[in-house]
Design an enzyme around this catalytic site. Structure first.
Site, short mmCIF file in Angstrom:
data_model
loop_
_atom_site.label_atom_id
_atom_site.label_comp_id
_atom_site.label_asym_id
_atom_site.label_seq_id
_atom_site.Cartn_x
_atom_site.Cartn_y
_atom_site.Cartn_z
N HIS A 155 1.08 -1.26 0.16
CA HIS A 155 -0.11 0.09 -0.01
C HIS A 155 0.86 1.24 -0.25
O HIS A 155 0.65 2.35 -0.75
CB HIS A 155 -0.97 0.00 1.17
CG HIS A 155 -1.95 -1.09 1.23
ND1 HIS A 155 -3.38 -0.99 1.03
CD2 HIS A 155 -1.94 -2.49 1.54
CE1 HIS A 155 -3.81 -2.13 0.88
NE2 HIS A 155 -3.07 -3.10 1.22
N ASP B 51 -6.27 5.57 1.37
CA ASP B 51 -6.31 4.22 0.93
C ASP B 51 -7.77 3.75 1.06
O ASP B 51 -8.62 3.97 1.85
CB ASP B 51 -5.32 3.42 1.92
CG ASP B 51 -5.12 2.05 1.32
OD1 ASP B 51 -5.97 1.25 1.60
OD2 ASP B 51 -4.01 1.91 0.92
N GLN C 58 -5.75 -11.74 -3.26
CA GLN C 58 -4.77 -12.54 -3.95
C GLN C 58 -5.62 -13.70 -4.62
O GLN C 58 -5.25 -13.91 -5.69
CB GLN C 58 -3.67 -12.94 -3.15
CG GLN C 58 -2.83 -11.82 -2.65
CD GLN C 58 -1.93 -12.27 -1.36
OE1 GLN C 58 -1.69 -13.47 -1.04
NE2 GLN C 58 -1.39 -11.33 -0.67
#
Length: 462
Positions: A20, A119, A381
């Site tokens: 990040h 974020d 993922q």
């Protein structure tokens, strides 16, 4: 006569984890490099004390950003002792601490004309921005496919496709995510969704972070239109002002070339890179080496590690591996703790990438034209690995497997049996990525639009 208005002030607020911070720093530098001649922006990058210390130790950000006098770092606590290693187990603790302290941090860094780029997993910053009248744009370090999968959790629960009722359902096909009907299985969803209770706290956590995205003034995604266009179309029905500006690594180099500056790799690592593997790669034949990396958080242990390792060795390929395990040795190949990944992937000796399927790694592999063998660990993922294999055709998906025979077979598929097919598809994605980040390309235009919209957002806020 009135005084001229001060320039817009952009606050970058990443989640405090390697991937990040890395991608947010790339976005910050990309925006600074891309400013039109009539616009100056002041920028503040909010970094935790622990990560900032590591960043100064292991990267060149101090010298790089020294040439941008309007850029500064602001350090804050993440609620943990500085000397404590940051592992997967601490991620939720850091999130909860930042949630408690975010409003004070926002008030401290906010001046007239401020816009926050937050974020995507720090959704509470939207409310903090609203309290101070500060526009908030969310930046997602995950791809559009994973974002849309998360966004559709309530739809899946309502349709009865969640929760997943035991391992026997992992191969059940998911049918109610628009644009992805029949192409995801239960095992392709993030592992935290493998719960029996639809009100599970972790499932709710994953839902909440993405659910608030439409409240933001915009959504920045590290992807490009030609890669995830159909999925982006579905997201646009819920979120306005979507800015696809990726691949960030390739876009940065393209902007540098446009300013006649030297193209380079951007070192934003919180871990010290071992460049000795590049010298070893120089001695290897083209496309003969498998690069192995599972990112900064995933740690293979015990039986899983040994099965993976024996599968790699039995495949008879040369290996450059990024493994933090003292039990592993080998007489062919090269092992380092932390590799300069973009440079490794760009090296002509690399023929395949055994990856955890983090989105940064996926984008870097796509821009390098390197086919992937995907072995996801957690979070986004799992959908990423399915996207790479099922949607893009640039890799193979090996999730939920740790048998050496399967590892050996799939490495051989990657490097020999399916090599030409995967390589052809990968080369096409490289072409599309390059077209996106050159002047006039979709990502180039979208970044210019983002900068102009930030200018408009901050006018009248000063």
């Amino acid at each position: 006569m009135s005084s001229p208005l001060p320039p817009p002030h952009v606050v970058f607020f990443p989640f405090p984890a390697q991937g990040h911070v890395n991608s947010m720093l790339k976005l910050a530098e990309l925006m600074i490099l891309s400013l039109p001649s009539d616009l100056e922006i002041w920028a503040t990058f909010v970094n935790t004390e622990h990560n900032h210390h590591r960043l100064l130790q292991c990267s060149d950000v101090a010298s790089r950003f020294a040439s941008h006098p309007t850029f500064r770092f602001k350090t804050i606590s993440d609620g943990l002792p500085l000397e404590l290693p940051r592992t997967e187990e601490q991620l939720l603790k850091m999130f909860e601490y930042l949630k408690l302290t975010a409003r004070d941090v926002v008030r401290e860094v906010t001046v007239p004309g401020t816009c926050i780029i937050a974020d995507g997993f720090l959704n509470f910053l939207i409310n903090a921005g609203e309290e101070t009248g500060t526009p908030v744009v969310m930046f997602h370090a995950i791809g559009a496919c994973a974002f849309w999968t998360y966004f559709c959790i309530p739809r899946l629960i309502e349709a009865g496709e969640l929760p997943i009722r035991g391992n026997e359902e992992l191969n059940r096909t998911i049918t109610t995510i628009p644009g992805m009907e029949g192409r995801l299985r239960c095992r392709d969803l993030p592992p935290l969704w493998r719960v029996a209770n639809p009100f599970d706290s972790l499932l709710d956590f994953g839902t909440t972070q993405i659910r608030d995205a439409p409240k933001a003034r915009g959504l920045i995604i590290n992807t490009f239109d030609a890669l995830e266009g159909p999925i982006l179309g579905h997201i646009q029905a819920h979120c306005h002002n979507i800015y696809t500006v990726g691949p960030l690594n390739a876009h940065l180099r393209s902007r540098l070339l446009a300013t006649k500056a030297a193209s380079r790799y951007f070192l934003n690592s919180l871990l010290e890179e071992d460049r000795s593997c590049l010298e070893w790669l120089d001695k290897q034949p083209p496309r003969s080496v498998v690069y192995v990396s599972f990112g900064s958080i995933a740690v293979l242990k015990g039986e899983e590690l040994m099965e993976c390792w024996h599968g790699l060795l039995n495949s008879k390929n040369e290996i450059v591996a990024e493994l933090k395990a003292s039990t592993i040795t080998m007489d062919r190949g090269c092992i380092v703790d932390w590799a300069p990944q973009e440079e490794v992937l760009a090296h002509p000796a690399i023929g395949g990438f055994l990856t955890h399927s983090g989105w940064n790694s996926t984008m870097e592999s796509i821009t390098a034209g390197v086919p992937m063998l995907c072995w996801p660990y957690f979070a986004d993922q799992h959908p990423n690995s399915r996207f790479v294999s099922e949607f893009l055709g640039v890799g193979l998906d090996m999730k939920d497997m740790c048998d050496r025979t399967i590892v050996e077979r799939m490495i051989n598929d990657l490097m020999v049996d399916k090599r030409d097919e995967l390589q052809s598809s990968a080369a096409e994605k490289v072409r599309l990525a390059r077209e996106a980040v050159i002047e006039g390309g979709s990502s180039w235009v979208n970044l210019d639009s983002l900068i102009e919209d930030i200018r408009k957002m901050t006018v009248g806020k000063q």
